[in-house]
Structure formats: C-alpha cells, structure tokens
Design a protein around this motif. Structure first.
Motif, short mmCIF file in Angstrom:
data_model
loop_
_atom_site.label_atom_id
_atom_site.label_comp_id
_atom_site.label_asym_id
_atom_site.label_seq_id
_atom_site.Cartn_x
_atom_site.Cartn_y
_atom_site.Cartn_z
N THR A 171 -14.77 -5.97 5.44
CA THR A 171 -13.81 -4.86 5.57
C THR A 171 -12.38 -5.38 5.43
OG1 THR A 171 -15.28 -3.57 7.00
CG2 THR A 171 -12.94 -3.06 7.13
N ALA A 172 -12.08 -6.47 6.13
CA ALA A 172 -10.72 -7.05 6.07
C ALA A 172 -10.37 -7.47 4.65
CB ALA A 172 -10.62 -8.23 7.03
N ARG A 173 -11.33 -8.09 3.97
CA ARG A 173 -11.09 -8.53 2.59
C ARG A 173 -10.87 -7.33 1.66
NH1 ARG A 173 -11.82 -12.11 -1.59
NH2 ARG A 173 -13.04 -11.32 -3.34
N ALA A 174 -11.72 -6.31 1.82
CA ALA A 174 -11.61 -5.11 0.97
C ALA A 174 -10.29 -4.39 1.19
CB ALA A 174 -12.78 -4.17 1.24
N MET A 175 -9.83 -4.36 2.45
CA MET A 175 -8.54 -3.72 2.76
C MET A 175 -7.41 -4.41 2.01
SD MET A 175 -8.96 -3.07 6.84
CE MET A 175 -7.23 -2.82 7.11
N ASP A 176 -7.42 -5.74 1.99
CA ASP A 176 -6.38 -6.49 1.30
C ASP A 176 -6.40 -6.20 -0.21
OD1 ASP A 176 -5.44 -7.65 3.61
OD2 ASP A 176 -6.64 -9.47 3.40
N ILE A 177 -7.60 -6.22 -0.79
CA ILE A 177 -7.73 -6.03 -2.24
C ILE A 177 -7.33 -4.60 -2.64
CG2 ILE A 177 -9.39 -5.89 -4.14
CD1 ILE A 177 -10.84 -8.28 -2.78
N LEU A 178 -7.82 -3.62 -1.89
CA LEU A 178 -7.51 -2.22 -2.22
C LEU A 178 -6.02 -1.93 -2.01
CD1 LEU A 178 -10.65 -0.65 -0.54
CD2 LEU A 178 -10.13 -0.52 -2.98
N GLY A 179 -5.49 -2.40 -0.88
CA GLY A 179 -4.07 -2.20 -0.60
C GLY A 179 -3.20 -2.85 -1.64
N GLY A 180 -3.61 -4.03 -2.11
CA GLY A 180 -2.86 -4.74 -3.13
C GLY A 180 -2.88 -4.05 -4.48
N THR A 212 -14.23 -6.68 -5.42
CA THR A 212 -13.42 -7.49 -6.34
C THR A 212 -12.18 -6.72 -6.77
OG1 THR A 212 -14.52 -6.68 -8.33
CG2 THR A 212 -15.51 -8.60 -7.24
N VAL A 213 -11.22 -7.44 -7.33
CA VAL A 213 -10.01 -6.82 -7.87
C VAL A 213 -10.38 -5.85 -9.00
CG1 VAL A 213 -7.86 -7.26 -9.13
CG2 VAL A 213 -8.51 -8.74 -7.23
N GLU A 214 -11.37 -6.24 -9.84
CA GLU A 214 -11.80 -5.36 -10.93
C GLU A 214 -12.37 -4.06 -10.40
OE1 GLU A 214 -12.57 -8.54 -10.69
OE2 GLU A 214 -12.15 -9.57 -12.58
N GLN A 215 -13.14 -4.14 -9.30
CA GLN A 215 -13.70 -2.92 -8.71
C GLN A 215 -12.60 -2.04 -8.13
OE1 GLN A 215 -16.50 -4.92 -6.15
NE2 GLN A 215 -18.25 -4.28 -7.39
N ALA A 216 -11.60 -2.67 -7.51
CA ALA A 216 -10.47 -1.91 -6.96
C ALA A 216 -9.73 -1.17 -8.07
CB ALA A 216 -9.52 -2.84 -6.21
N LYS A 217 -9.54 -1.85 -9.20
CA LYS A 217 -8.86 -1.20 -10.34
C LYS A 217 -9.70 -0.05 -10.89
CE LYS A 217 -6.07 -5.16 -11.74
NZ LYS A 217 -5.91 -6.29 -12.68
N LEU A 218 -11.01 -0.23 -10.90
CA LEU A 218 -11.92 0.83 -11.35
C LEU A 218 -11.81 2.05 -10.42
CD1 LEU A 218 -14.20 1.65 -13.33
CD2 LEU A 218 -15.82 0.57 -11.75
N ILE A 219 -11.79 1.80 -9.12
CA ILE A 219 -11.62 2.89 -8.14
C ILE A 219 -10.31 3.61 -8.40
CG2 ILE A 219 -11.15 3.37 -5.69
CD1 ILE A 219 -13.19 1.08 -5.07
N GLY A 220 -9.24 2.84 -8.63
CA GLY A 220 -7.92 3.41 -8.83
C GLY A 220 -7.81 4.33 -10.04
N ARG A 221 -8.74 4.19 -10.99
CA ARG A 221 -8.75 5.09 -12.15
C ARG A 221 -9.16 6.51 -11.77
NH1 ARG A 221 -12.65 2.24 -16.22
NH2 ARG A 221 -12.85 4.40 -16.91
#
Length: 259
Positions: A146-155, A118-127
C-alpha cells in the motif's frame, strides 16, 4: 493448440507449456487450475492466471512476460473497470478480490497481477481515472505494498485514498462475511493517504510510554514536514498533539524546524 497449427516452441514462448526436466517433453503449464484470462484494454486475451483447486504449491501461476504481454503494463479487469461511471478505481491484490467485488456490483475494481504496482500501471490508470482507492490485504506485506503504491500513484498525479477492512484480510473475505451494502458504506469514507500513513506510524508505538510518544512524534513530524500544504500541516500537527497530549503549537514549531 497443435490442432490449431501451433508449434511447441511457440507454446513455450507464449508461456502455455513448460518443458519436463526428466523427459524434455512439453507439458500443460496451467494443468489442474482454474484459469483467469487477462484481457487488455482493447479486449484481447493476452495472458492467464491459474489457481490450484487443492492445497498444492504454488497457489497461483501467472503468464510470464511474452512478446504480447508485460505484467507491469497491464491490470486485471481494467477492460471492464475503465468504462465504469465511477470517477475512481478500486485497486486490489488478487483475482478473487476483483471477481468478488464485480459480483457485488463494484465493477470499477482492478488488480495488479501479482506484482507490486509499477509506474507503467500507474500511467495506464491515469489514462482512465484520476482517483484510486487502494484495498490491499491487511497483513504486513499488504501494508508495505500500500505504501509503495501510494508513492507511485501520487507521483503520477493520481489522488489516493486507502480502504481499511475491519476484521477481514481482504475484500473477498469482507464481502462474504458482511455483504455488499456494508462494503459500500466503507467505500464512502476511505482514509486520505496522509491519514493512513500517520496511522501506520502511530501503530508502531505504544503511546502509553513516554519514550514511545517521543519516538512517534519524531517520525510523524518528519512525515508532516514533507507536506506542501500549510493547512494540511496544521491539521495533522493538531492530530499528533492530541495523540501525545502536547500543545499543537509545540508540534508545529518542531515541524517548522524539520522543514
């Protein structure tokens, strides 16, 4: 839990009990399962995952959202991985993959709790980290995730690479069959996200057939045209040209048209 002073209603809300449809009485939701505690970054146990010991279904049960837990805002084992000296996280699909990696010495592994990232998880990782290596299952569902996660993390400004595991479904299986040292060697050279995407496009076609070459080129060119870097576009244009045996100049011209 009753002895500790909790009511049945509190146990329902906390997702520790279910209610029998036949009798209306509470039952242990995670009965006969191996339990994986889910711990937040402050060290609090906030939820549980449970895996059956036999072949009964469902294989996994997880705590649903509760007043203290939201699946899409937590990552399994991030409480350990956030302190690891590596500049990246390895993100897997399941508890067993993460545990296998931690046992093998890769303490920077986490999992996304049975949901798509999720976007929230990506933001958590980014911390905590600026890079992620995605190591999902090799099946079709894993490739889509994988494709979905790449888009969310990259974004969310996180650099993404992808680790492919030869002849193995997941990290747990790979380490059991090949050992930690072999996994570490793979980890030295994960694929860049763009390379992974183009490989996924190429694998859809039989490049021995001219019509498939054309179809592959069309799809790959659209993807490369979306890249912001001229250097990247030129490198991948060269790779596409080599795949279908045409000149890089022709591929670059088509990329510019697509842009």
């Amino acid at each position: 839990m009753h002895a500790a002073g909790y009511t049945d209603e509190e146990l329902y809300v906390a997702f520790l009990c279910g209610k029998s449809k036949k009798t209306g009485k509470p039952y242990d939701y995670f009965r006969n399962r191996v339990i994986f505690p889910i711990i937040d970054t402050a060290g609090n146990v906030v939820a549980f995952g449970g895996r059956v010991m036999d072949d009964s279904k469902p294989k996994y049960l997880n705590t649903n959202d509760t007043p203290v837990f939201k699946k899409g805002r937590n990552l399994f084992a991030l409480n350990f991985a956030k302190n690891h000296c590596a500049g990246e996280l390895i993100i897997c699909e399941g508890y067993m993959d993460v545990i296998a990696l931690h046992q093998a010495g890769f303490d920077n592994a986490v999992a996304s709790l049975g949901t798509s990232l999720t976007v929230e998880q990506a933001k958590l990782i980014g911390r905590f980290k600026e890079e992620v290596v995605i190591c999902y299952d090799s099946d079709e569902a894993g490739q889509k995730a994988t494709a979905r996660a790449m888009d969310i993390l990259g974004g969310n400004g996180i650099a993404v690479r992808v680790l492919k595991l030869p002849k193995s479904k997941d990290p747990d299986e790979y380490i059991k069959n090949n050992g930690a040292e072999s996994f570490e060697k793979l980890l030295e050279k994960p694929q860049a996200g763009s390379e992974y995407r183009l490989d996924a496009i190429k694998n859809k076609f039989d490049l021995a057939l001219d019509e498939d070459k054309v179809a592959y080129m069309k799809e790959a060119i659209v993807y490369v045209a979306g890249m912001g870097s001229e250097v990247e576009r030129e490198i991948y244009a060269r790779n596409i040209a080599e795949d279908v045996n045409v000149s890089p100049k022709a591929v670059l011209a088509e990329i510019e048209k697509a842009r």
